[in-house]
Design an enzyme around this catalytic site. Structure first.
Site, PDB file in Angstrom:
ATOM      1  N   ASP A 203      31.407  45.382  47.116  1.00  0.00           N
ATOM      2  CA  ASP A 203      32.422  45.015  45.924  1.00  0.00           C
ATOM      3  C   ASP A 203      33.617  45.891  46.616  1.00  0.00           C
ATOM      4  O   ASP A 203      33.140  47.438  46.205  1.00  0.00           O
ATOM      5  CB  ASP A 203      31.357  45.630  44.100  1.00  0.00           C
ATOM      6  CG  ASP A 203      32.537  45.631  43.719  1.00  0.00           C
ATOM      7  OD1 ASP A 203      32.075  44.919  42.341  1.00  0.00           O
ATOM      8  OD2 ASP A 203      33.815  46.565  43.565  1.00  0.00           O
ATOM      9  N   ILE A 204      34.396  44.818  46.011  1.00  0.00           N
ATOM     10  CA  ILE A 204      35.872  45.911  46.903  1.00  0.00           C
ATOM     11  C   ILE A 204      36.417  46.839  45.657  1.00  0.00           C
ATOM     12  O   ILE A 204      36.473  46.591  44.204  1.00  0.00           O
ATOM     13  CB  ILE A 204      37.040  44.662  46.509  1.00  0.00           C
ATOM     14  CG1 ILE A 204      36.443  43.407  47.789  1.00  0.00           C
ATOM     15  CG2 ILE A 204      38.064  45.071  47.011  1.00  0.00           C
ATOM     16  CD1 ILE A 204      37.379  42.420  47.288  1.00  0.00           C
ATOM     17  N   GLU A 246      34.477  39.824  42.104  1.00  0.00           N
ATOM     18  CA  GLU A 246      34.325  40.714  43.872  1.00  0.00           C
ATOM     19  C   GLU A 246      33.502  41.641  44.832  1.00  0.00           C
ATOM     20  O   GLU A 246      33.194  41.722  45.115  1.00  0.00           O
ATOM     21  CB  GLU A 246      35.848  41.569  43.467  1.00  0.00           C
ATOM     22  CG  GLU A 246      35.222  42.727  42.455  1.00  0.00           C
ATOM     23  CD  GLU A 246      35.426  42.449  41.306  1.00  0.00           C
ATOM     24  OE1 GLU A 246      35.531  43.762  40.224  1.00  0.00           O
ATOM     25  OE2 GLU A 246      35.581  41.439  41.044  1.00  0.00           O
TER      26      GLU A 246
END
Length: 329
Positions: A203-204, A246
């Protein structure tokens, strides 16, 4: 459900991406003789014959994944007495709070018998012409050849649509549906071979800040670049997919706990050390390795819990679920 929609002059069903019925209006229940508990939380295919399930898989899923909507799909659905009732289905996909829902409107086809009689009559005329005239025979053969050509073209198009239904449009990676199917295959393979596999969820960090500061175009560019990085650090047998938003997923066949930790840490460092154009990008990673108790659902949940721990403990880090479990002992 809104009262007007509940008694709308057509059937209305909401299903999940996996085909589970979440809502159904009273009009459809009355037409088919069902009660709410007969359909809600059941798979929509439970009221389809095998032939109609095949139609549903060949046309509904590819178009709903590719275009977000399906128009004028002809289906027959079984009512409570097992009778086959013809419907025209229109569907549209949307997301609400990160959950994908597909709304379907069903209009009953009251004139289907007339259509079938017309088709039978046309077929009879064709057969008569076939036997009566040599010229008609030649033309009919030509028509058959054209139909075969069109069928082959349709099969080719369907193959492309199926591939597109497994592909994320922005990044070109595989999508959530593909991941779920591959996880099921890996679980089955593990059950017969006991060869381990692991899964990473990435996950960004602070991705909302990227969109808010630099705009969604920059956000899309970050997602595309991250996809390229993941591909460049994956093996041919690995599955790399965009899970949504994301979040990205990697399925790592034949990787045990230690190997998956090393792999995830190398990915995290590679991403953090890339020369991003406008803003430094890091990722939090959760990792899980299959155990005899796991299903495709539970191993995803375990990796997600590990990802949550990475975020809670400061982000830009890797957490394997086994480390969390050992700490809790």
């Amino acid at each position: 459900m809104d009262e007007r929609l509940k008694y709308a002059p057509c059937g209305y069903i909401s299903i999940t991406h996996e085909g589970i019925v979440t809502e159904v209006n009273q009009t459809f229940l009355d037409m088919m003789g069902y009660a709410q508990e007969d359909l809600v939380h059941k798979h929509i295919e439970s009221i389809m014959s095998t032939a109609n399930k095949l139609i549903f898989h060949s046309y509904f899923y590819p178009f709903i994944n590719l275009d977000g909507h399906v128009e004028e799909l002809y289906l027959r659905l079984k009512d409570r007495q097992g009778e086959s009732i013809p419907y025209i289905l229109n569907g549209r996909r949307y997301e609400m709070e990160g959950v994908e829902i597909i709304d379907c409107v069903l209009v009953q086809m009251g004139k289907r018998i007339d259509y079938e009689l017309e088709l039978r009559s046309a077929k009879k005329q064709m057969e008569n012409a076939y036997w009566e005239k040599d010229q008609a025979l030649v033309k009919l053969k030509q028509i058959h050849m054209e139909i075969e050509q069109k069928q082959q073209e349709l099969m080719d198009i369907n193959a492309v649509l199926v591939e597109l239904s497994y592909t994320d449009k922005l990044t070109g990676l595989k999508n959530r549906r593909f991941v779920q199917e591959k996880l099921e295959e890996q679980i089955i393979r593990y059950g017969s071979t006991q060869e381990p596999f692991s899964i990473c969820i990435l996950d960004i960090d602070y991705f909302k800040k990227v969109n808010d500061t630099w705009g969604h175009q920059t956000g899309d560019e970050v997602l595309e670049k991250l996809a390229d990085i993941l591909i460049s650090h994956s093996l041919h047998k690995d599955v790399v997919a965009r899970f949504g938003g994301e979040e990205f997923v990697m399925i790592l066949p034949d990787m045990d706990v230690h190997e998956s930790k090393v792999k995830a840490e190398n990915l995290r460092r590679a991403i953090a050390n890339v020369a991003w154009e406008k803003i430094n990008i890091t990722v939090s990673i959760g990792v899980a390795t299959v155990t005899p108790q796991d299903s495709d659902t539970t191993i995803l949940k375990q990796a997600d819990l590990a990802l949550y721990a990475s975020k809670e403990n400061g982000r830009n880090r890797v957490t394997h679920i086994i480390d969390l479990n050992e700490k809790s002992l």
